[in-house]
Design a protein around this motif. Structure first.
Motif, PDB file in Angstrom:
ATOM      1  N   GLU A   1      39.392  41.568  43.295  1.00  0.00           N
ATOM      2  CA  GLU A   1      40.673  41.741  43.207  1.00  0.00           C
ATOM      3  C   GLU A   1      39.736  43.465  42.920  1.00  0.00           C
ATOM      4  O   GLU A   1      40.369  44.137  43.862  1.00  0.00           O
ATOM      5  CB  GLU A   1      40.864  42.014  41.945  1.00  0.00           C
ATOM      6  CG  GLU A   1      41.783  40.665  41.311  1.00  0.00           C
ATOM      7  CD  GLU A   1      42.138  39.668  40.608  1.00  0.00           C
ATOM      8  OE1 GLU A   1      41.384  39.914  39.770  1.00  0.00           O
ATOM      9  OE2 GLU A   1      43.159  38.775  40.313  1.00  0.00           O
TER      10      GLU A   1
ATOM     11  N   GLN B   1      37.904  43.591  47.517  1.00  0.00           N
ATOM     12  CA  GLN B   1      39.405  43.773  48.516  1.00  0.00           C
ATOM     13  C   GLN B   1      38.589  43.548  49.452  1.00  0.00           C
ATOM     14  O   GLN B   1      38.916  44.702  50.846  1.00  0.00           O
ATOM     15  CB  GLN B   1      40.787  45.043  48.166  1.00  0.00           C
ATOM     16  CG  GLN B   1      41.579  44.648  47.148  1.00  0.00           C
ATOM     17  CD  GLN B   1      42.191  43.598  47.423  1.00  0.00           C
ATOM     18  OE1 GLN B   1      42.937  43.836  47.648  1.00  0.00           O
ATOM     19  NE2 GLN B   1      41.652  42.309  47.018  1.00  0.00           N
TER      20      GLN B   1
ATOM     21  N   THR C   1      46.002  34.631  50.196  1.00  0.00           N
ATOM     22  CA  THR C   1      45.777  36.025  49.991  1.00  0.00           C
ATOM     23  C   THR C   1      45.514  36.622  48.438  1.00  0.00           C
ATOM     24  O   THR C   1      46.213  35.685  47.525  1.00  0.00           O
ATOM     25  CB  THR C   1      46.784  37.211  50.567  1.00  0.00           C
ATOM     26  OG1 THR C   1      48.107  36.775  49.903  1.00  0.00           O
ATOM     27  CG2 THR C   1      47.033  36.739  51.856  1.00  0.00           C
TER      28      THR C   1
ATOM     29  N   GLY D   1      45.740  40.159  47.447  1.00  0.00           N
ATOM     30  CA  GLY D   1      45.360  41.072  47.330  1.00  0.00           C
ATOM     31  C   GLY D   1      45.830  41.458  48.778  1.00  0.00           C
ATOM     32  O   GLY D   1      46.388  41.531  49.622  1.00  0.00           O
ATOM     33  N   THR D   2      45.238  42.486  49.047  1.00  0.00           N
ATOM     34  CA  THR D   2      45.145  42.467  50.803  1.00  0.00           C
ATOM     35  C   THR D   2      43.732  41.131  51.690  1.00  0.00           C
ATOM     36  O   THR D   2      43.418  41.763  52.776  1.00  0.00           O
ATOM     37  CB  THR D   2      44.203  43.887  51.137  1.00  0.00           C
ATOM     38  OG1 THR D   2      43.027  44.882  50.236  1.00  0.00           O
ATOM     39  CG2 THR D   2      45.544  45.036  50.916  1.00  0.00           C
ATOM     40  N   THR D   3      42.879  40.486  50.623  1.00  0.00           N
ATOM     41  CA  THR D   3      42.346  39.849  50.947  1.00  0.00           C
ATOM     42  C   THR D   3      42.205  38.552  51.601  1.00  0.00           C
ATOM     43  O   THR D   3      43.528  37.867  50.669  1.00  0.00           O
ATOM     44  CB  THR D   3      41.099  39.455  49.757  1.00  0.00           C
ATOM     45  OG1 THR D   3      40.542  40.777  49.720  1.00  0.00           O
ATOM     46  CG2 THR D   3      39.911  38.985  50.647  1.00  0.00           C
TER      47      THR D   3
END
Length: 221
Positions: free
Chosen positions: A166, A169, A186, A188-190
């Motif tokens: 978090e 990322q 996923t 976030g963007t990960t």
């Protein structure tokens, strides 16, 4: 031109399905997320590494909770260890690892308090600052995702791993440990991928183009 890598994990001494992975020999290399053995040491780990190297000699690997701590020293001697260190996938993209797992009820050979896993992640990620992007390999999946679900809605992953994701990322986190939780999710963007056990047919294919990292969860036929 893109590079691609194959990630496997939770091998547990069972190497027969390596030959079922398409393009394994053509990949830029192989990433092993942990649990090469079943509570064994360097000789058993060597058999696994030798089996992979017979198909593709470029390997980055780390211990899981089911590998004895001595396996890290063995991997270091081979020059392929990524536990608590950083290696290069391409000039723009690094790979780092944090192996072992959090404390389990089973007293397995390599367990680590969750707060220590978090500290190791922070320390190792700081070593990767020269890269435009870093692929993070952890044996223990992040808490509260598809990748740590025992299959009955009970989540047993690492809260420290989740907090790290978090905060930082990274584009991709590869994990294992929870065999029932082979999945992609996923935070976030990960993108987070648990490949599950090799013997059950799961692996990930990671494609790198420049500093862009894409990955898919694959199942052998």
């Amino acid at each position: 031109m893109s590079d691609f890598w194959i990630c496997i994990g939770d091998i547990h001494d069972e190497v027969a399905r390596l030959t079922d992975i398409p393009e394994l020999a053509q990949a830029s290399g192989v990433i092993i997320s942990g649990d090469l053995t079943v509570a064994k040491g360097a000789p058993a780990a060597r058999r696994v590494i030798d089996a992979v190297a017979a198909i593709n000699p470029v390997i980055y690997a780390q211990i899981g909770n089911m590998d004895k701590p001595e396996v890290t020293e063995f991997l270091q001697e081979l020059g392929c260890n990524i536990h608590r260190t950083v290696a290069e996938l391409t000039p723009s993209v690094g790979v780092m690892g944090v192996g072992t797992s959090g404390i389990t009820p089973f007293n397995t050979p390599s367990e680590t308090p969750d707060e220590t896993l978090g500290a190791w992640l922070d320390e190792t990620y700081a070593q990767a600052s020269q890269y435009d992007a870093t692929v993070v390999v952890v044996h223990d999946p992040p808490f509260g995702t598809k990748c740590d679900d025992l299959g009955n809605g009970v989540h047993v992953g690492s809260k420290a791993v989740r907090a790290f994701i978090e905060k930082e990322q990274p584009p991709l986190v590869l994990c294992g440990h929870i065999h029932e939780a082979r999945s992609i999710d996923t935070i976030g963007t990960t993108t987070v991928i648990n490949t599950g056990m090799l013997s059950a047919g799961g692996y990930a294919k990671i494609t790198i183009e420049g500093a862009a990292v894409q990955a898919e969860l694959c199942i052998m036929e």
